[in-house]
Every structure is written in structure tokens, then in C-alpha cells.
Design an enzyme around this catalytic site. Structure first.
Site, short mmCIF file in Angstrom:
data_model
loop_
_atom_site.label_atom_id
_atom_site.label_comp_id
_atom_site.label_asym_id
_atom_site.label_seq_id
_atom_site.Cartn_x
_atom_site.Cartn_y
_atom_site.Cartn_z
N ASP A 164 -5.99 1.85 -3.48
CA ASP A 164 -7.27 1.73 -2.78
C ASP A 164 -7.60 2.96 -1.95
OD1 ASP A 164 -5.50 1.36 -0.68
OD2 ASP A 164 -6.35 -0.52 0.02
N ASP A 176 -2.66 6.16 -3.45
CA ASP A 176 -1.54 5.53 -2.76
C ASP A 176 -0.98 4.41 -3.64
OD1 ASP A 176 -3.64 3.74 -2.47
OD2 ASP A 176 -3.06 3.14 -0.44
N SER A 195 0.81 -1.21 0.00
CA SER A 195 0.00 0.00 0.00
C SER A 195 0.86 1.28 0.00
CB SER A 195 -0.95 -0.03 1.19
OG SER A 195 -1.88 1.00 1.15
#
Length: 452
Positions: free
Chosen positions: A253, A249, A107
Site C-alpha cells: 500500500d 512495502d 506492512s
């Protein structure tokens, strides 16, 4: 708003968003193989079909290959979709009726980290019980003789061609009524998983698009770009003739927005904006939204004023999704930019959330928004050796209770351990910024002294 209770200590492998750690160290090829093997062994079906996608980190190919090998070792077929945002996993699962999906990504973390998050047959991230079962199977196998070939036989590993085109088609179908002609948009793709598909869908819908963070080299993901470094996009917005900007990011998401004046618009404001829009157009099931403990008090006040119910969950998008499913609602998310519309996909989808924001604006300027007034807030990350030790830090919790009593209903103090990093997070909301900073500073200093 009361004082938060201490969180349950994280398990050895799974945190708040799958398994995450330094690639090649904690998150080794061996662990990825074990995860692929255990997750597939636990899957239903004669030959489980398992989608594997990843972001742009240099370790992604290694972990993708290892996880896929584990899938094949348990008799499943691994389909490699390549570089795609996390929400593409549940969308493609639904499209092709896959049994499982794995996303190789850390992430917003630096490139040295990587992670593996797994989606189950319901197209949602595995729940705590399923993760615990997989982790137990891995621990039970440690030090044992090599696992024999499964009765299913050995599976196959194949590329899934056209996965990015399928994801784009899903976005086009959802936003077919949205036209962005004449809109000048600046996108920051964090050198991550959205670097190709985000500019493409905005252009297909008619926008004029300029980008930053679209030249991944395996090591520059999230480096000074993306939603965790939103200041770069904010500065660029004031230097160009842009109407709106969005920053994603590393795995796509999350999204944050920036208006034409360079003002950052976080997930709380974006959720409030879209909630009112969906309510007004008859597309807000249950007339409610689900958000986390970190959501600004101003959001709660704004939703109360317009008659929209708010449910509050622990931090983590999967907790928000679970609450939405339980209540039969569709919209929720986090201040950090996870924005979930289960009517489209049961996952945060930064690109879809950006398009939903533009749909909600209906041609209006984001700079003219007035949907909510944020209460001053301070967020501090305190580095510690053992994040779970905060549970037994009685002195810290006593201090938090004391500060909360003094704030009363006019603010709140929240501390919690990070689910993925050696940090304790401190959040304070109060009537003025100086008061926020003072309280947060006192709590952070105490945590440092107690847990160093």
C-alpha cells in the site's frame, strides 16, 4: 505551522492501522479467531461474506486460518484470496459485494510481526468507533464460557480462485490508456505481497521490467529491501540502465520512487506531481488534496503557488481517506508513500500510485521534476518503554514549544508516539539541515532521558 498536541493513547488491541504485534505472542491464533468472530458477529446480513487476504510472512497462513475460523464460528462465509496487496481487499469487496475484508499483514514491519486490518462494507478501514466495539466485545468474552453457535448457523471457509487476476484486471481497466513501451523499470517488491502482481501489470502495459525482492521465503519480507530500505534500489538504479525505479512495502500500500540518477522521490513529491497532473486534466475533484502532519512544508508552498487547496490530517492513511470523503476530494496521502486516489480505490495502492506517477510524467524524465522544493527535514525514532507516556512528559512538550518559538513560521517541530511500535517519532523542519539535526537531536536526547 504550530506545535502538535499530544496524541490520544492507543487502545489495547487496535493501533493506527489495525491490530499489530509479534505473531504467536501478542497476535496469537486465539486473538485472530476472536477478531474474526467479533467482526463477523457485528456485520450485517444473514450470512456475511468475508474476504481474507495476506502477505508473505510465515505466520500468515496460521492467522488467516484462525481469522477465517472466527468468521465461520459467527455464521459468516470466509473467502481466502491468498497473497495479495492490501488495496486488493477494497477492490474485490466492491467487485463481489463482500460485507467485510481482512488483510493479514504488518506492512513494513519485520517478518516476526504480523497484523490484521479490517475493511467495512463501505470498502474502507473500520473507523475508531467500530474498532472500539469489536475490542469491547473481545474483552467482554474473556474468561466467559464458550460462546454458543450463532443463530445464523456455522459458516464455511473456501478459497477465492482467481483473486490476483481480478486485481490485475482492475489495474488494467484504470490505466488502459497508459503505454510504457520502451521504458526500463526496476521494481523492488520487498519479498512481499506485490512480488507477482507488480511486475505483471508493468509488463502488460509494455515496460521492460527487472526486479528485486521477488523471492519470498516467509522470513525475508522487508529485510534490506522495499520502501523502508530504499537505499538498495537507489544504488541499483545507478548501476544499471534504468529509466525509473519503484519500491513497495511488504503489503503493497506504499511506494517510493527513485530517478535514473539514484535520487529518492518520496510520497510528498509524488503527490505533488500527481495533484498538478490531475488538476491539469480536470480530474482533481474540489481542486484539493489531503495530507498529514508529517508532510513537508515545501509541499504546502508548492500547492499554494499553483492554487491547489491542502487539508491536513493526523498521521495514518485512514485519516486522510476520511478527510477526502468528507470533502468530496479524491487525492491524498503521506510522505511515507501511502498515496490514495479514491477514484480508483479508497486505500493506499503502491502499484496504482506508481502507474499514476508515470501517467503524470507523460513521457518526461522523473529526474527533471520541478514540482516542489523540499524544506530540510530530520526524522528520528526514539525507542521507549511506554510510547503513551509522552503525553505526560511536560518537560519534553515545553522544550518543543521553546524550539518552535525560535523557528517561527520558518519551520516546525513535531513529536508523536508510533501507533504500532514502542517509539516516539521526532520530526524537525528548518531552513538548513544542520539546524534540523541539532534541534531533533536535543529533543530526542530529552525524550530518552525522560522516558527511559
Amino acid at each position: 505551522m504550530g506545535v502538535a498536541t499530544p496524541a490520544t493513547p492507543p487502545r489495547r488491541l487496535f493501533g493506527t492501522d489495525g491490530v499489530r504485534g509479534v505473531a504467536g505472542d501478542f497476535l496469537s491464533a486465539e486473538l485472530a479467531l476472536a477478531l474474526g468472530r467479533a467482526a463477523t458477529a457485528d456485520a450485517a446480513g444473514e450470512v456475511p461474506q468475508v474476504l481474507v487476504i495476506r502477505d508473505t510472512r510465515e505466520s500468515g497462513e496460521m492467522l488467516e486460518s484462525a481469522f477465517a475460523a472466527g468468521v465461520a464460528a459467527s455464521g459468516g462465509h470466509a473467502l481466502l484470496g491468498g497473497v495479495l496487496p492490501t488495496p486488493a481487499a477494497p477492490l474485490l469487496m466492491r467487485r463481489y459485494a463482500f460485507d467485510l475484508a481482512a488483510v493479514i499483514s504488518a506492512s513494513h514491519n519485520p517478518y516476526r510481526d504480523n497484523g490484521i486490518k479490517i475493511f467495512g462494507p463501505d470498502c474502507m478501514k473500520l473507523n475508531d468507533e467500530r474498532e472500539a466495539a469489536i475490542e469491547a466485545a473481545i474483552h467482554a468474552a474473556e474468561g466467559e464460557e464458550p460462546v454458543p453457535a450463532p443463530q445464523r448457523g456455522i459458516g464455511r471457509i473456501r478459497k477465492l480462485h482467481g483473486a490476483d487476476a481480478d486485481y490485475l484486471r482492475e489495474l488494467e481497466a484504470r490505466f488502459q490508456g497508459l503505454r510504457l513501451d520502451g521504458l526500463n523499470v526496476l521494481l523492488d517488491c520487498a519479498h512481499g505481497a506485490t512480488y507477482h502482481v507488480a511486475p505483471e501489470i508493468f509488463r502488460r502495459l509494455g515496460a521492460t521490467v527487472e526486479t528485486v525482492g521477488t523471492e519470498p521465503d516467509g522470513r525475508n519480507i522487508n529485510e534490506g529491501v522495499g520502501s523502508t530500505h530504499i537505499e538498495g534500489l537507489a544504488a541499483a538504479m545507478t548501476e544499471g540502465e534504468f529509466d525509473i525505479g519503484f519500491a513497495f512495502d511488504g503489503d503493497g500500500d506504499r511506494v517510493l520512487a527513485v530517478d535514473r540518477n539514484g535520487q529518492v522521490v518520496d510520497g510528498d513529491e509524488l503527490i505533488a506531481l500527481t495533484a498538478v497532473h490531475l488538476r491539469d486534466t480536470g480530474r482533481l475533484p474540489g481542486n484539493g488534496v489531503a495530507v498529514t502532519l508529517m508532510t513537508n512544508l515545501g509541499f504546502h508552498h508548492a500547492m499554494q503557488a499553483v492554487g491547489i487547496e491542502v487539508a491536513q490530517t493526523p498521521v495514518g492513511d485512514r485519516h486522510v481517506i476520511a478527510e477526502l470523503v468528507k470533502r468530496g476530494w479524491a487525492l491524498g496521502g503521506e510522505q511515507s508513500g501511502h498515496i490514495i486516489d479514491t477514484g480508483f480505490v479508497p486505500s493506499g495502492d503502491g502499484i496504482a500510485a506508481a502507474l499514476l506517477t508515470l501517467e503524470a510524467l507523460r513521457g518526461r524524465d522523473l529526474a527533471d521534476r520541478s514540482v516542489m522544493t523540499k524544506l530540510p527535514q530530520t526524522l528520528l525514532n526514539v525507542k521507549v518503554r511506554d510510547r503513551s507516556a509522552i503525553e505526560g512528559a511536560t518537560t519534553v512538550w515545553q522544550a518543543v514549544e521553546r524550539e518552535q518559538r525560535e523557528l517561527g513560521e520558518g519551520g516546525r517541530v513535531l513529536i508523536r508516539p508510533s501507533g504500532t511500535e514502542p517509539l516516539v517519532r521526532v520530526m524537525v523542519e528548518a531552513p538548513d539541515q544542520f539546524q534540523c539535526q541539532s534541534i531533533a537531536g536535543r529533543i530526542a536526547d530529552l525524550i530518552e532521558r525522560e522516558l527511559r
